[in-house]
Enzyme design. Structure first.
Site, PDB file in Angstrom:
ATOM      1  N   HIS A 119      21.200  10.764  53.820  1.00 51.74           N
ATOM      2  CA  HIS A 119      21.959  10.878  52.581  1.00 51.74           C
ATOM      3  C   HIS A 119      22.530  12.273  52.365  1.00 51.74           C
ATOM      4  CE1 HIS A 119      18.046  12.250  50.744  1.00 51.74           C
ATOM      5  NE2 HIS A 119      18.855  12.973  50.015  1.00 51.74           N
ATOM      6  N   ASP A 149      16.369   6.890  56.510  1.00 54.93           N
ATOM      7  CA  ASP A 149      17.116   8.010  55.927  1.00 54.93           C
ATOM      8  C   ASP A 149      17.027   9.267  56.799  1.00 54.93           C
ATOM      9  OD1 ASP A 149      18.773   9.257  54.137  1.00 54.93           O
ATOM     10  OD2 ASP A 149      17.205   9.777  52.712  1.00 54.93           O
ATOM     11  N   SER A 223      16.502  17.998  50.387  1.00 54.85           N
ATOM     12  CA  SER A 223      16.513  16.850  51.296  1.00 54.85           C
ATOM     13  C   SER A 223      16.782  17.266  52.732  1.00 54.85           C
ATOM     14  CB  SER A 223      17.593  15.850  50.877  1.00 54.85           C
ATOM     15  OG  SER A 223      17.158  15.043  49.839  1.00 54.85           O
TER      16      SER A 223
END
Length: 516
Positions: A119, A149, A223
């Site tokens: 993402h 992910d 992230s």
């Protein structure tokens, strides 16, 4: 709890309620450890790791002209006022219609392979890796896996890069110290320290959830950053946080390396993931189902269907089986099976322990390769739905062959007559009824014409239009078969009738309907 996927830092300032995907890295722990006060310092441990943690900058073309994200209210005189103003000015589409964002990543190979979250880079037109010394290198996408992910990037450095190595996340215990380095809110090079708060967390982010939970401060922009153990090894990739305010409240989640390492290696080698595939559909073993099968506790994964053309189409696994162990690994609950199968090599021969007809037996299966189309149709099991042919998964015996009152034989005409059993009004599935109700040709069994309100069957989710395929692992052909089998289960002292039920399309499920 709602799950909100955020693009890297461009959405990271907005307050978010619930579970938010994060973009950025975490902090790194130190070398010494005090028994009561935690690490005395992580400076020596962090020093050689900092250069391997990078910022990921992406840009994406956008259609039309917009105002961009709305900046938060920053009190006058705040030291961050200019920072946020500059950042949000950068988020407004320029004349070229571009929006930029920031996340985190880490180098795993001196040759230039970088791991991050999918993402962080999803939809990006350009990806740039920014190193702690300020150097910037254009990156190309090697491969990505949306189910976990994870993404792998490749840069072309002039000299070998500083890299970090993977550790064994399975060795981590609740309470072990961890540290994270990353790029929260675009600040870069930020380090935090905490502990493993929990393991094996399922946050409904994907079909293979098995997250490490930590209280090390992780914020949006982190992230793709690494979570380290006290040896300086990566044991997790930071992916999500729970945040009512948009900032860290001490509940962050990392993809463990026991899952991530194999995915990363496959992306580098093949540019895609190559997961094992069993070709089954699964459902949870509830307390009622466990009781109906004579199990002491609810455990394992119940096979509700087998895919035609899949690895176990002709056996050795059948609908109605409960998988207890797979390749030596215990299946505690349904979600364990898809993850363990997916982590297994394609083509591997594995031993599977199943509960069938009340007895445990070991069967051997050879895994196929999971295709995305199959996985999308059944995320939990990675398979299409399949209807067993002619009683597959249970012997084609007369309904009263397996114990119970042997005097309950019925004449053929009586067996085919409508019956009301456990609140289900049952009729024979004729060709005319099949056409009228749109029942698939593959579906065989007894048609449920209606279900009495408040009945045991209704409470367990049986509804008009369903087809009763099996009761107590016996195939049901006509309404009288269901009556005889249920009465036999009552006589045998069973509290529930274990039923295989199909919908009009042939999608299977198992229910345990109380017989008392």
């Amino acid at each position: 709890m709602p799950v909100t996927t955020l693009s890297p830092f461009r959405s990271s300032i907005a307050a978010v309620t619930g579970l938010a995907m994060i973009a950025g890295g975490m902090a790194v722990p130190g070398r010494a450890m005090a028994q009561s006060n935690g690490p005395a310092s992580v400076a020596d441990l962090a020093a050689p790791l900092l250069d391997a943690v990078v910022n990921i900058s992406t840009s994406q073309s956008v259609k039309g002209e917009g105002k961009g994200p709305t900046p938060p209210r920053i009190p006058d005189g705040s030291p961050f006022q200019e920072f946020f103003k500059d950042y949000f000015d950068n988020q407004k589409p320029d004349n070229g219609g571009k929006v930029s964002s920031l996340g985190s990543g880490f180098v795993i190979d001196p040759a230039g392979y970088v791991v991050t979250n999918n993402h962080v880079i999803e939809g990006a037109d350009d990806i740039e890796v920014i190193f702690p010394n300020g150097n910037k290198l254009k990156a190309k996408l090697v491969g990505t896996d949306t189910k976990t992910d994870l993404s792998v990037l490749k840069v072309e450095p002039k000299t070998p890069l500083k890299a970090v190595k993977f550790g064994d996340s399975r060795a981590m215990r609740i309470g072990d110290w961890v540290m994270a380095i990353g790029n929260p809110f675009g600040l870069g090079g930020s380090l935090t320290v905490g502990v493993v708060s929990a393991r094996g967390r399922n946050i409904n982010a994907g079909p293979y959830d098995n997250f490490i939970q930590t209280d090390a401060a992780i914020n949006k922009g982190n992230s793709g950053g690494p979570l380290f153990n006290m040896k300086g090894e990566v044991i997790g990739i930071n992916t999500a946080i729970i945040s009512p305010s948009g900032g860290s409240i001490g509940i962050g989640f990392s993809v463990p390396t026991e899952l991530a390492q194999n995915i990363v290696q496959q992306l580098i080698e093949f540019g895609e993931t190559r997961r094992g595939w069993l070709g089954v559909r699964v459902q949870p073993v509830t307390d009622d189902i466990a009781a109906s099968l004579g199990m002491d506790t609810a455990r394992g994964a119940l096979i509700s269907g087998v895919v035609k053309g899949g690895p176990v189409e002709n056996g050795p696994i059948q609908p109605g089986d409960v998988v207890l162990t797979f390749d030596g690994k215990d299946i505690h609950e349904m979600r364990d099976l898809p993850r363990i199968v997916a982590e297994s090599p394609v083509g591997k021969d594995v031993d599977v322990v199943v509960l069938r007809d009340g007895k445990e037996q070991t069967v051997k299966v050879k895994l196929g390769q999971l295709q995305d189309s199959a996985e999308d149709k059944q995320p939990g099991a990675g398979s299409d739905d399949a209807m067993p042919e002619d009683g597959e998964g249970g012997e084609m015996t007369e309904p009263n062959d397996k114990g119970g009152d042997q005097t309950q034989q019925q004449a053929p005409d009586q067996r085919e007559a409508p019956q009301t059993v456990l609140g289900m009004n049952l009729v024979t599935l004729t060709d005319e009824l099949r056409t009228e109700k749109g029942i698939a040709e593959s579906v065989e069994g007894v048609f449920v014409a209606s279900v009495d309100a408040g009945s045991a069957a209704e409470q367990k989710g049986v509804k008009a239009g369903d087809v009763i395929v099996e009761v107590g692992q016996d195939f049901m052909e006509v309404p009288g078969d269901v009556m005889v089998r249920v009465n036999g289960l009552k006589s045998a002292g069973r509290k529930n009738a274990h039923m295989m039920v199909a919908d009009a399309q042939g999608n299977l499920r198992f229910v345990a309907v109380p017989v008392e």
